[in-house]
Design an enzyme around this catalytic site. Structure first.
Site, mmCIF file in Angstrom:
data_model
loop_
_atom_site.group_PDB
_atom_site.id
_atom_site.type_symbol
_atom_site.label_atom_id
_atom_site.label_comp_id
_atom_site.label_asym_id
_atom_site.label_seq_id
_atom_site.Cartn_x
_atom_site.Cartn_y
_atom_site.Cartn_z
ATOM 1 N N HIS A 207 -3.155 7.317 -3.302
ATOM 2 C CA HIS A 207 -3.196 6.044 -3.791
ATOM 3 C C HIS A 207 -3.283 5.562 -2.258
ATOM 4 C CE1 HIS A 207 -1.621 2.004 -4.045
ATOM 5 N NE2 HIS A 207 -0.903 1.700 -2.661
ATOM 6 N N SER A 209 -3.218 1.671 0.275
ATOM 7 C CA SER A 209 -2.852 0.554 0.057
ATOM 8 C C SER A 209 -2.759 0.137 1.925
ATOM 9 C CB SER A 209 -2.267 0.005 -0.749
ATOM 10 O OG SER A 209 -0.781 0.248 -1.051
ATOM 11 N N SER A 217 -4.946 -7.788 1.255
ATOM 12 C CA SER A 217 -3.987 -6.605 0.533
ATOM 13 C C SER A 217 -5.288 -6.268 -0.188
ATOM 14 C CB SER A 217 -3.469 -7.666 -1.119
ATOM 15 O OG SER A 217 -3.615 -6.148 -1.607
#
Length: 344
Positions: A207, A209, A217
Site C-alpha cells: 500500500h 499513500s 489525497s
C-alpha cells in the site's frame, strides 16, 4: 647451628658446579635490555633468581584461517599445525552472502539479518535543486526503510517512507510538502543459487499513500512479483505490479473512491533496478520505469561513495520524470541533489 652448616655446604656445592657447566659449552643466554639479566652482579646484590614454571604453559591454539587467503597460504598454515589439531573450517555463507560477492552490505534490498534489516535505500539530501521547487521552496528529501523477517519464515514485513521538507521556507513555518508511506508484506523465494543461476524472487502486496485530505489525497494498492539476481558486483531487481481496482469517486471532493485513477498512465506497470559496484565500494544505482502507451515514465540515478571510515556514503542524486512523489504522480519533475546515504 647444624642446620646452618648443612645449608652452607649445599650452597658451596651448587656454586662450584656452575662454572664447570659454562666451561662445557652450555649456551649463555643473551640478556634482554631492561630485563633482570641485563644487570651487573653488584646490582643484583642479594636478590633471588626468578622462578620458572615447570612444566611450561600449554601451547596457544592456532588462529582461525580466513576463508579469503590463497589456497597455497592456507595449505602451508594447515601443514604447520600439530598433527592432533583438527583442520580449520571455513565460515559457511548464507544464500545472500554467496550472491552479493564483493561487498555483503552493498545491496540493501536483498540484505537479511536477525531483527530489522535494510530494505530500500535510506538517505538524506540537504541540498537539492528543481525548477519546480526552488528558492524558499527548495526541498530537503529524506527516506527511511527497513524490513523484518516474520517468525523465521520466508515472509517479511517492510516499511518505507519518503519525505519532501521545505525546511528553508521560514515564512510558512518550514512545512513538509509531502510524505509518502509504503508498508508491504512479501514472500521471499531463495532457491539453490547454483541450480537457479543466482535468481530469487519477492512476491507481495503493498500500500502507498500520502495521508492527506482531498483534493491532495493520493493512494493505491498493488500486488507485485520481483525477480532478482545478485552475483558478484551486479544486482538486477525487476518489479512488475498489478493495481487493485478502486471505486470511482462520486464527486471530486468525495473522500472515498479512487484518488488517482490514471496513475498507471505515468508509472507504467513495472520498474527495473540495476546496481553495480565500482572501484572501492562505490555503487551506481539506476531505476527505470515507463508506460509504452503514453511514453511517460521516470529515470532515477544514485551514485554513492563511502566515507573514509565507511559509516556513511556520499550521494549524488538525479531524478527525471513522473512519480517522484505521489502528489506529483502526473507531473514530470527534474531534480538533482547532494547528500548522504545510510544504505543503498
Amino acid at each position: 647451628m647444624k642446620h646452618l652448616a648443612l645449608l652452607s655446604l649445599l650452597c658451596a656445592a651448587t656454586c662450584s658446579e656452575m662454572p664447570a657447566a659454562f666451561a662445557a659449552g652450555a649456551p649463555t643466554p643473551t640478556p634482554v635490555p631492561g630485563s633482570p639479566a641485563d644487570t651487573t652482579p653488584a646490582q643484583l646484590g642479594s636478590e633471588q633468581p626468578l622462578i620458572v614454571a615447570d612444566p611450561p604453559a600449554v601451547e596457544v591454539a592456532p588462529q582461525a584461517i580466513s576463508p579469503t587467503i590463497g589456497a597455497k597460504a592456507k595449505d602451508a598454515v594447515v601443514s604447520a599445525l600439530p598433527s592432533d589439531t583438527p583442520p580449520p573450517t571455513e565460515k559457511q555463507l548464507d544464500f545472500f552472502s554467496r550472491m552479493r560477492g564483493e561487498d555483503p552490505n552493498a545491496y540493501s534490498i536483498v540484505s537479511v539479518a536477525k531483527g530489522l534489516s535494510t530494505h530500500k535505500p535510506m538517505f538524506i539530501l540537504p541540498a537539492t535543486y528543481s525548477p519546480d521547487y526552488d528558492g524558499a521552496q527548495t526541498e530537503v528529501i529524506f527516506a527511511i526503510s527497513a524490513k523484518v523477517q516474520l517468525f523465521s519464515t520466508p515472509f517479511y514485513f517492510g516499511y518505507s517512507q519518503r519525505s519532501f521538507w521545505q525546511v528553508y521556507d521560514s515564512d510558512r513555518s518550514r512545512p513538509f510538502r509531502e510524505t509518502d508511506y509504503n508498508p508491504e508484506l512479501f514472500y521471499r523465494w531463495t532457491p539453490d543459487p547454483k541450480k537457479w543461476n543466482y535468481w530469487g524472487a519477492d512476491i507481495g502486496a503493498e500500500h502507498e499513500s500520502n495521508g492527506q485530505d482531498v483534493p491532495d489525497s493520493r493512494s493505491w494498492n498493488r500486488l507485485y512479483i520481483a525477480p532478482f539476481r545478485a552475483e558478484g558486483k551486479s544486482l538486477w531487481y525487476i518489479k512488475a505490479w498489478y493495481r487493485l481496482p478502486e471505486d470511482k469517486k462520486k464527486t471530486p471532493d468525495d473522500p472515498k473512491g479512487d484518488d488517482n485513477p490514471d496513475i498507471e498512465d505515468h508509472y507504467g506497470y513495472g520498474e527495473v533496478h540495476w546496481q553495480r559496484q565500482l572501484g572501492k565500494r562505490q555503487v551506481l544505482h539506476t531505476m527505470v520505469r515507463m508506460n509504452p502507451e503514453t511514453g511517460h515514465g521516470a529515470l532515477n540515478i544514485n551514485y554513492t561513495i563511502p566515507s573514509r571510515d565507511g559509516s556513511v556514503f556520499y550521494q549524488v542524486y538525479l531524478w527525471q520524470g513522473y512519480g517522484e512523489s505521489l502528489l506529483d504522480y502526473d507531473h514530470a519533475i527534474t531534480r538533482i541533489g547532494l547528500g548522504v546515504a545510510f544504505s543503498r
